[in-house]
Enzyme design. Structure first.
Site, PDB file in Angstrom:
ATOM      1  N   SER A 174      59.042  65.300  -4.013  1.00 47.93           N
ATOM      2  CA  SER A 174      59.678  65.459  -2.617  1.00 47.93           C
ATOM      3  C   SER A 174      59.887  64.195  -1.712  1.00 47.93           C
ATOM      4  O   SER A 174      60.488  64.274  -0.711  1.00 47.93           O
ATOM      5  CB  SER A 174      59.071  66.627  -1.832  1.00 47.93           C
ATOM      6  N   HIS A 175      59.124  63.206  -2.097  1.00 49.69           N
ATOM      7  CA  HIS A 175      58.874  62.035  -1.208  1.00 49.69           C
ATOM      8  C   HIS A 175      59.594  60.650  -1.975  1.00 49.69           C
ATOM      9  O   HIS A 175      59.150  59.415  -1.522  1.00 49.69           O
ATOM     10  CB  HIS A 175      57.445  61.763  -0.775  1.00 49.69           C
TER      11      HIS A 175
ATOM     12  N   HIS B 101      59.126  57.965  10.412  1.00 53.20           N
ATOM     13  CA  HIS B 101      58.309  57.921   8.970  1.00 53.20           C
ATOM     14  C   HIS B 101      59.171  59.283   8.367  1.00 53.20           C
ATOM     15  O   HIS B 101      59.357  60.372   8.796  1.00 53.20           O
ATOM     16  CB  HIS B 101      57.083  58.439   9.364  1.00 53.20           C
TER      17      HIS B 101
ATOM     18  N   ALA C 191      55.916  59.891   2.002  1.00 53.09           N
ATOM     19  CA  ALA C 191      54.647  60.488   1.767  1.00 53.09           C
ATOM     20  C   ALA C 191      53.593  59.779   2.848  1.00 53.09           C
ATOM     21  O   ALA C 191      53.876  58.476   3.004  1.00 53.09           O
ATOM     22  CB  ALA C 191      54.255  60.589   0.390  1.00 53.09           C
ATOM     23  N   LEU C 192      52.525  60.246   3.017  1.00 49.16           N
ATOM     24  CA  LEU C 192      51.486  59.418   4.094  1.00 49.16           C
ATOM     25  C   LEU C 192      50.541  58.765   3.288  1.00 49.16           C
ATOM     26  O   LEU C 192      49.790  58.144   3.782  1.00 49.16           O
ATOM     27  CB  LEU C 192      50.977  60.610   5.069  1.00 49.16           C
TER      28      LEU C 192
ATOM     29  N   ALA D  29      50.507  68.519   4.809  1.00 48.52           N
ATOM     30  CA  ALA D  29      51.087  68.973   5.856  1.00 48.52           C
ATOM     31  C   ALA D  29      50.385  69.991   6.683  1.00 48.52           C
ATOM     32  O   ALA D  29      49.535  70.741   5.962  1.00 48.52           O
ATOM     33  CB  ALA D  29      52.488  69.482   5.634  1.00 48.52           C
TER      34      ALA D  29
ATOM     35  N   ASP E  77      59.676  70.024   0.376  1.00 52.90           N
ATOM     36  CA  ASP E  77      59.566  71.073  -0.613  1.00 52.90           C
ATOM     37  C   ASP E  77      60.256  72.128  -0.258  1.00 52.90           C
ATOM     38  O   ASP E  77      60.876  72.801  -1.475  1.00 52.90           O
ATOM     39  CB  ASP E  77      58.021  71.393  -0.747  1.00 52.90           C
TER      40      ASP E  77
END
Length: 341
Positions: free
Chosen positions: A51-52, A124, A127-128, A184, A192
């Protein structure tokens, strides 16, 4: 002879990263920004965070094309305290701003035992966990907080206010790769939901509401005027509020509801802020922190928790390093077309 569209092809990390960097440069970013974003995007794809990964590229390009984000931005680093670094991303992406402030933040945490890196005026869209894992590999504990665009209803509320507002944490351990999680504060990540809508999957109950505020499991209803819910009810909502304050109020960035992209059709990247907290963990311990972390993990395994945060990514990463990163042939062709190849 072309590969069938559904066939899987394998690329090395360098091949995918270089291809993605070419795409970003082709669509208006500086070479430096392209390289940093490509490293981040390719790492997510390699580690199974689809998803990222390349899924995000159209959103990046749409935002660049709309004029919403400045792909040529040069971050401005400010030394504003003994343990405080501030970076103005200048309307560009957060990752280049983080890279720009990294050296000074490391200097401060080594000198003072901790440091805060506050990024504002930034976008941003990734992903983190890639923001914190490298610090753990240098023996530091790292936390990161990012707020995003309004799409989450606060607990007990009736309309969206918060973003998905993720939190990431990374800590070194003596017996393996760093302990890392990225979650999250919404019931599910927005990316997602987009993937579920694209692939025709229903969401679990309790994850979202439609435009009328009614519970729904249809991801398209969530995306079409609906909203997400916090995970864990009031607990997740409180964490989401905390992220708003840390990532926006402290940094000088926008709250999730404070920016207006209506004048930039195609914009998808939230214009908010990011806060990182870095700690030298051995300053406060009589025993090495990494060993203490390993001791805790051993007890967690004994208690029945065999998979630790980050393990799935590390396994996927090792497999990709052996076999290559799998992509659908059709996706690879689309990437090559975007890069003008």
């Amino acid at each position: 002879m072309q590969n069938p569209p559904s066939e899987r092809v394998q690329l090395s990390f360098d091949e995918l990263r270089n291809l993605i960097a070419g795409i970003f440069e082709c669509h208006g970013t500086s070479a430096r920004t392209a390289a940093i974003l490509a490293e981040n995007c390719a790492a997510a794809q390699r580690d199974g965070s689809e998803s990222h990964g390349i899924f995000r590229i159209p959103g990046y390009l749409s935002s660049l094309g709309s004029g919403w984000v400045n792909g040529q931005a040069e971050p401005v680093v400010e030394d504003v305290g003994a343990a405080f670094v501030r970076v103005d991303a200048a309307g560009g992406f957060a990752q280049p701003a983080l890279e720009a402030g990294r050296a000074l933040a490391l200097e401060k945490v080594r000198a003072n035992g901790m440091a805060v890196l506050a990024i504002r005026n930034s976008h941003h869209f990734a992903a983190l966990w890639p923001d914190v894992e490298p610090f753990a590999r240098e023996g530091l504990v790292a936390l990161a907080f990012v707020n995003s665009m309004t799409c989450v209803v606060p607990h007990g509320g009736h309309r969206p206010l918060f973003g998905t507002n993720p939190i990431a944490f990374a800590a070194p351990r003596s017996g393996g790769d760093p302990l890392v999680f990225d979650l999250a504060t919404s019931a599910i990540a927005h990316g997602d939901v987009q993937i579920a809508a694209r692939e025709g999957h229903a969401l679990p109950e309790g994850f979202g509401v439609d435009a009328q505020g009614r519970p729904t499991t249809d991801p398209r209803a969530v995306l079409d005027g609906g909203a997400l819910l916090s995970f864990g009810g009031y607990k997740g909502s409180a964490l989401s509020m905390m992220v708003e304050l840390l990532a926006a109020a402290i940094t000088g960035g926008n709250f999730s509801f404070e920016f207006d992209w209506s004048g930039h059709p195609g914009a998808q990247t939230p214009w908010t802020g990011e806060l990182l907290i870095l700690i030298d963990p051995d300053r406060g311990a009589s025993r090495p922190f990494a060993e203490r972390c390993e001791h805790l993990i051993t007890r967690m395994v004994e208690a029945g928790q065999e998979r630790q945060p980050g393990d799935r990514r590390y396994r996927q990463r090792a497999r990709a390093e052996r076999e290559g990163i799998p992509l659908k042939a059709a996706d690879l062709e689309r990437l090559r077309a975007l890069a003008g190849r």
